[in-house]
Design a protein around this motif. Structure first.
Motif, short mmCIF file in Angstrom:
data_model
loop_
_atom_site.label_atom_id
_atom_site.label_comp_id
_atom_site.label_asym_id
_atom_site.label_seq_id
_atom_site.Cartn_x
_atom_site.Cartn_y
_atom_site.Cartn_z
N ALA A 86 1.03 -1.32 -0.01
CA ALA A 86 -0.19 -0.17 -0.02
C ALA A 86 0.91 1.33 0.08
CB ALA A 86 -0.76 0.04 1.32
N ARG A 87 1.78 1.29 0.72
CA ARG A 87 2.91 2.32 0.88
C ARG A 87 3.42 2.79 -0.43
NH1 ARG A 87 7.35 2.93 5.43
NH2 ARG A 87 7.89 5.09 5.13
N LYS A 88 4.00 1.47 -0.84
CA LYS A 88 4.50 1.75 -2.41
C LYS A 88 3.41 2.17 -3.47
CE LYS A 88 6.93 0.13 -6.02
NZ LYS A 88 8.28 -0.07 -6.38
N LEU A 89 2.39 1.80 -3.43
CA LEU A 89 1.40 2.38 -4.32
C LEU A 89 1.30 3.67 -4.15
CD1 LEU A 89 -1.39 -0.61 -4.45
CD2 LEU A 89 0.19 0.38 -6.18
N LEU A 90 0.72 4.15 -2.67
CA LEU A 90 0.67 5.71 -2.41
C LEU A 90 1.82 6.27 -2.93
CD1 LEU A 90 -1.06 5.05 0.91
CD2 LEU A 90 -2.23 6.12 -1.26
N TYR A 91 3.04 6.06 -2.92
CA TYR A 91 4.30 6.88 -3.08
C TYR A 91 5.05 6.30 -4.13
CZ TYR A 91 2.69 8.85 1.36
OH TYR A 91 2.09 9.45 2.30
N PHE A 92 4.55 5.76 -5.30
CA PHE A 92 5.02 5.04 -6.34
C PHE A 92 6.31 5.71 -7.01
CE2 PHE A 92 5.84 3.69 -10.83
CZ PHE A 92 5.93 2.15 -10.65
N LYS A 93 6.11 6.91 -7.28
CA LYS A 93 7.18 7.75 -7.68
C LYS A 93 8.13 7.76 -7.03
CE LYS A 93 7.03 11.58 -11.13
NZ LYS A 93 6.43 12.60 -11.74
N LYS A 94 7.94 8.25 -5.59
CA LYS A 94 9.26 8.40 -4.67
C LYS A 94 9.77 6.98 -4.38
CE LYS A 94 9.77 10.00 0.00
NZ LYS A 94 9.04 10.80 1.07
N TYR A 95 9.04 5.88 -4.57
CA TYR A 95 9.66 4.63 -4.17
C TYR A 95 9.65 3.54 -5.35
CZ TYR A 95 9.14 6.11 0.59
OH TYR A 95 9.15 6.67 1.80
N ARG A 96 10.08 4.20 -6.47
CA ARG A 96 10.15 3.53 -7.81
C ARG A 96 11.09 2.35 -7.51
NH1 ARG A 96 12.72 8.17 -8.49
NH2 ARG A 96 14.53 7.95 -9.77
N HIS A 97 12.23 2.31 -6.98
CA HIS A 97 13.28 1.51 -6.82
C HIS A 97 13.06 0.47 -5.79
CE1 HIS A 97 15.63 3.27 -10.23
NE2 HIS A 97 15.53 4.41 -9.50
N VAL A 98 11.81 0.57 -5.16
CA VAL A 98 11.61 -0.43 -3.93
C VAL A 98 10.80 -1.46 -4.55
CG1 VAL A 98 10.58 -0.67 -1.45
CG2 VAL A 98 11.81 1.30 -2.28
N HIS A 99 11.14 -2.81 -4.05
CA HIS A 99 10.35 -3.82 -4.53
C HIS A 99 9.98 -4.75 -3.34
CE1 HIS A 99 11.12 -2.73 -8.48
NE2 HIS A 99 12.47 -2.17 -8.15
N ILE A 100 8.80 -5.11 -2.93
CA ILE A 100 8.43 -5.95 -1.82
C ILE A 100 7.87 -7.13 -2.44
CG2 ILE A 100 7.28 -6.13 0.30
CD1 ILE A 100 7.71 -3.01 0.66
N ARG A 101 8.54 -8.18 -1.97
CA ARG A 101 7.87 -9.44 -2.73
C ARG A 101 7.39 -10.48 -1.78
NH1 ARG A 101 12.68 -8.89 -6.95
NH2 ARG A 101 11.98 -7.60 -8.10
#
Length: 178
Positions: A86-101
């Motif tokens: 959810a955090r990645k989706l909300l701040y996609f541009k800021k966290y474009r290099h973060v991948h949670i799997r």
């Protein structure tokens, strides 16, 4: 109603598996993250892997300080993963290099990691050390929070009052662990 029950059951089972195999979800506290970040040296394009990333709080902190570093985390517990996604989706541009799997941290490759972060219970260390010894590059950094690996001396230990201890290794230094 049955769909909700299945979802709740999946969340509970995944949390139980995580707790038994490596650690329950316990995010690194903000002051401990800040202390750790002050000691990291990363350059653009490097890759950080968090084994047992929970909600990705450490990965997001790394991404804020080092925006051009690729951050990848693995966890098997669904509830914290949902928060991270959810955090990645909300701040996609800021966290474009973060991948949670979603995935078993003991079955992930770390061969292209420049830094591996671990905050798990020490009971998981024998399996983790075997994974690291097999896959990790000699020059890769390994950062372990709270408890050191057994049968080896860290290259550096960071201890400060009221903060979790941090133990620093390299891939090469772990190859000598029995």
């Amino acid at each position: 109603m049955w769909l909700l029950q299945i979802i709740v059951l999946a969340i509970v089972i995944s949390a139980a598996i995580a707790g038994v195999s490596a650690a329950p979800w316990l995010p690194t506290k903000p002051r401990d993250r800040a202390h750790l970040l002050n000691h990291l040296k990363l350059t653009p394009g490097q890759k950080v892997v968090d084994l047992g990333c929970g909600d990705g709080s450490m990965l997001f902190a790394v991404a804020r300080k080092f925006p051009e570093v690729v951050c990848v985390g693995y966890d098997i517990s669904l509830l914290p993963l949902f928060f991270g996604w959810a955090r990645k989706l909300l701040y996609f541009k800021k966290y474009r290099h973060v991948h949670i799997r979603f995935g078993n941290l003991f079955k992930q490759s770390v061969e292209d990691a420049d830094l591996v972060f671990i905050f798990l219970l020490s009971k998981s260390y024998p399996k983790l050390v075997e994974l690291l010894k097999r896959d990790i590059k000699d020059e890769a950094q390994v950062v372990v929070e709270a408890w050191p690996f057994p049968n080896t001396t860290p290259l550096k230990t960071l201890k400060e009052d009221k903060l979790l201890s941090i133990f620093l290794y390299t891939g090469k230094s772990l190859r000598h662990v029995e």
